[in-house]
Design an enzyme around this catalytic site. Structure first.
Site, short mmCIF file in Angstrom:
data_model
loop_
_atom_site.label_atom_id
_atom_site.label_comp_id
_atom_site.label_asym_id
_atom_site.label_seq_id
_atom_site.Cartn_x
_atom_site.Cartn_y
_atom_site.Cartn_z
CD GLU A 38 0.17 -1.33 3.14
OE1 GLU A 38 0.50 -1.40 4.34
OE2 GLU A 38 0.15 -2.32 2.38
CG ASP A 45 8.40 -10.28 7.51
OD1 ASP A 45 8.01 -9.12 7.70
OD2 ASP A 45 9.04 -10.63 6.51
CD GLU A 104 -2.39 -5.59 6.62
OE1 GLU A 104 -3.47 -5.63 6.00
OE2 GLU A 104 -1.34 -5.15 6.10
CG HIS A 115 -6.27 -5.42 1.65
ND1 HIS A 115 -6.86 -6.00 2.76
CD2 HIS A 115 -4.97 -5.19 1.98
CE1 HIS A 115 -5.95 -6.11 3.73
NE2 HIS A 115 -4.79 -5.63 3.27
CD GLU A 116 -2.56 -3.82 -0.82
OE1 GLU A 116 -2.02 -3.06 0.01
OE2 GLU A 116 -2.61 -5.06 -0.66
CE1 TYR A 154 -3.29 -8.61 5.33
CE2 TYR A 154 -1.88 -9.67 6.95
CZ TYR A 154 -2.03 -8.88 5.82
OH TYR A 154 -0.91 -8.38 5.19
CG HIS A 192 -3.33 -0.93 3.82
ND1 HIS A 192 -3.17 -1.04 5.19
CD2 HIS A 192 -3.16 -2.19 3.33
CE1 HIS A 192 -2.92 -2.29 5.51
NE2 HIS A 192 -2.91 -3.01 4.41
#
Length: 618
Positions: free
Chosen positions: A286, A390, A333, A310-311, A398, A314
């Protein structure tokens, strides 16, 4: 005389106190976090002037990063650096002392720079190295047009420090300008104001006027063109896929308009998408003003464009209001998935949105099962100290985050919840927030305001999913499940029933085969629908997973799986398939393919699969 002297001393102390108070008040207050060496409460960067040369021959970037800083009477400022060659550092134009602290495998090195109390600017002269993880250099054969090389960056979560020395914490927000020199036959674009055509001498300038977190600084260089969708939306892509991408994402302006109706004006002026080569490790990233996207979402029927929604979402949750630390990643998220579903519902109806949400719920169930021996990783608020951030980028953030917000919406009512979210985005615009501050805001502005009782702490701080979760129902999926039941009973599928299926219905169909399905039945399904040769990468991914699970080798599928894993670098897709190999005691087969595929993967993907398969380059 004594009285006069006393008054004079008091006045000096008062002025000094006011001066110091004003100085402290001019600096934001930062919370301690474990994924950056920087100490921003002592000295913090506020603006970046980047001046770099992109050298494809040697696969390095070299140049200088110059920062305006806020200084709280500190004698040094600390930046993050990993795998960078720091050549020289200046403070206000004069050479100054600097040192690199001990190397940490996750965090890199602290870059400690000597400054004075009145230092306003620091400049670091540096170059990247072949170990730099954020950069992926692609040769022409790895691109769509196969004529010119390509470069893209991926900064999230803590990889920006591998191509720019910086205070690499999400709670740091800076504006930036950049000068980027590239070969004259290529174009450069960034997460900033961008050109629409090539500049003959390859010298590009950029400006990002709104303050953003370092992980959102992004660069792509290649042979691509631009095609507008509206005055504020458009597509960058290589020539051979530009028209396909333009058609696939032609609803982008409608998405922006729908989002604005929900939660307020889009704050970044332009919303463009660049389609990157297939080695890009995510579905999308994003980056403000310029979303990076994988070509795997170009299905020809707009069925995977929820990724673009979705992006876009953001732009509010993540870019406008940002998680302060990576332990709070769900604030980025979970909110974005919720917002994505609302955009999809507004444009394509509730059925489409519920199918997407139902698949997300299935993803969450699979993730919960995978974490049965690590229940703390199923909490929304995480503790990722001494771990790679990560590790928290999974379905918990999410889909559990989304489920929490959906359940909250159903509890308080959509009208109240929408007003609350709009207020949340406006109140915290261009700032960062942690979980605790969000809960305080939620209690004050929604729950206490309307005398509503809700188990927020259980959702956020406890493992698993509470019992008061929203139940997601999809009539479309019920029809799919009846089709599966018919096949189990009769060994036949009425192809007329599948004629108008969306990608989501196909994915649900393939994912929900009986656990004891026989290979001959998979062969019958493959013969009927030719799933092995599907041009839809999502359908192909779940089909290949089932083939590995059930030892199906028909229709030359082994070759197709290998080709897919070598060509596609999207971490979610390839890790799903490699996990299937490992789960079914076929790690040797996976490693044989991975040895060929790994050179095509970005470091984000390669690091994940290295750990999954126990791969050792040596």
């Amino acid at each position: 005389m004594k009285k006069t002297l006393l008054l004079l001393v008091s006045l000096i102390l008062f002025i000094s106190s006011c001066s110091n108070n004003n100085k402290n008040e001019s600096m934001p207050s930062y919370i301690e976090e474990s994924h950056s060496f920087s100490q921003p409460n002592d000295a913090a960067i506020t603006h970046l002037d980047l001046d770099i040369n992109v050298d494809f021959d040697n696969e390095i970037i070299h140049g200088k990063a110059s920062y305006l800083i806020n200084n709280n009477d500190a004698s040094e400022i600390i930046l993050d650096s990993k795998f960078l060659d720091i050549e020289n550092v200046q403070a206000d134009g004069n050479d100054t002392s600097f040192s690199l602290g001990d190397f940490d495998e996750q965090l890199g090195n602290p870059l400690k720079i000597e400054i004075k109390k009145n230092t306003k600017r620091i400049t670091i002269f540096y170059k990247t190295t072949h170990k730099t993880e954020a950069l992926q250099w692609l040769n022409p054969q790895q691109t769509a047009d196969k004529k010119h090389p390509f470069l893209f960056t991926q900064g999230q979560a803590i990889l920006t420090r591998t191509w720019i020395p910086i205070q690499d914490s999400p709670q740091i927000r800076i504006t930036y300008n950049a000068k980027v020199k590239v070969p004259s036959n290529l174009m450069a674009v960034m997460s900033a104001e961008n050109p629409k055509t090539k500049i003959p001498n390859g010298a590009y300038t950029f400006k990002m006027a709104q303050p953003i977190s370092p992980y959102l600084i992004a660069l792509a260089v290649g042979d691509f063109d631009y095609k507008a969708i509206s005055d504020r939306t458009g597509i960058y892509a290589e020539k051979s896929i530009l028209d396909k991408a333009h058609y696939e994402f032609s609803d982008m302006e409608n998405m922006v308009a729908s989002a604005e109706k929900l939660y307020g004006k889009y704050a970044w002026e332009q919303f463009d998408v660049i389609v990157l080569p297939p080695s890009f490790p995510f579905g999308g990233m994003e980056n403000p003003r310029l979303t990076f996207a994988t070509p795997t979402v170009i299905a020809g029927d707009k069925s995977l464009t929820s990724l673009i929604a979705h992006e876009l979402a953001h732009s509010w949750s993540g870019n406008l209001v940002t998680n302060a630390t990576w332990n709070d990643f769900w604030l980025n998220e979970g909110f974005t998935v919720y917002f994505e579903m609302r955009i999809m519902e507004a444009l394509y109806g509730k059925d489409r949105a519920n199918m997407l949400a139902k698949i997300g719920r299935q993803d969450l169930e699979e993730e919960l099962e995978g974490f049965k021996d690590a229940p703390n990783d199923t909490k929304l608020k995480l503790n990722l100290k001494d771990r790679n951030p990560d590790d928290g980028m999974n379905s918990i953030a999410y889909d559990k985050g989304y489920l929490f917000l959906r359940t909250l919406e159903e509890t308080v009512g959509r009208e109240k919840f929408d007003a609350f979210l709009k207020n949340y985005f406006q109140t915290h615009a261009f700032s960062t927030i942690n979980t605790e501050k969000f809960i305080d805001f939620l209690n004050t502005n929604l729950l206490e305001k309307y005398s509503i009782t809700f188990n927020t702490n259980e959702w956020v701080y406890e493992a698993g999913v509470p019992s008061n979760q929203s139940i997601i129902v999809s009539d479309k999926f019920e029809t799919v499940e009846k089709t599966i039941q018919q096949f189990v009973k009769t060994n036949t599928v009425d192809k007329a029933l599948t004629k108008d299926w969306t990608t989501q219905e196909w994915v649900h169909f393939v994912r929900n085969f009986p656990s004891d399905i026989k290979t001959e039945h998979l062969a019958m399904i493959d013969e009927a629908f030719n799933l092995t040769n599907s041009n839809n990468s999502y359908i192909a991914m779940v089909w290949y997973e089932q083939a590995i699970n059930h030892d199906y080798h028909g229709n030359n599928i082994d070759t197709k799986i290998e080709d897919f894993l070598i060509k596609v670098g999207r971490r979610w897709y390839v890790s799903t398939i490699y996990k299937a190999f490992k789960r079914n005691n076929k790690t040797d087969e996976a490693l044989a393919i991975y040895t060929k595929a790994r050179p095509n993967y970005h470091a984000v993907t390669a690091n994940t699969i290295d750990a999954l398969l126990g791969y050792n380059q040596d």
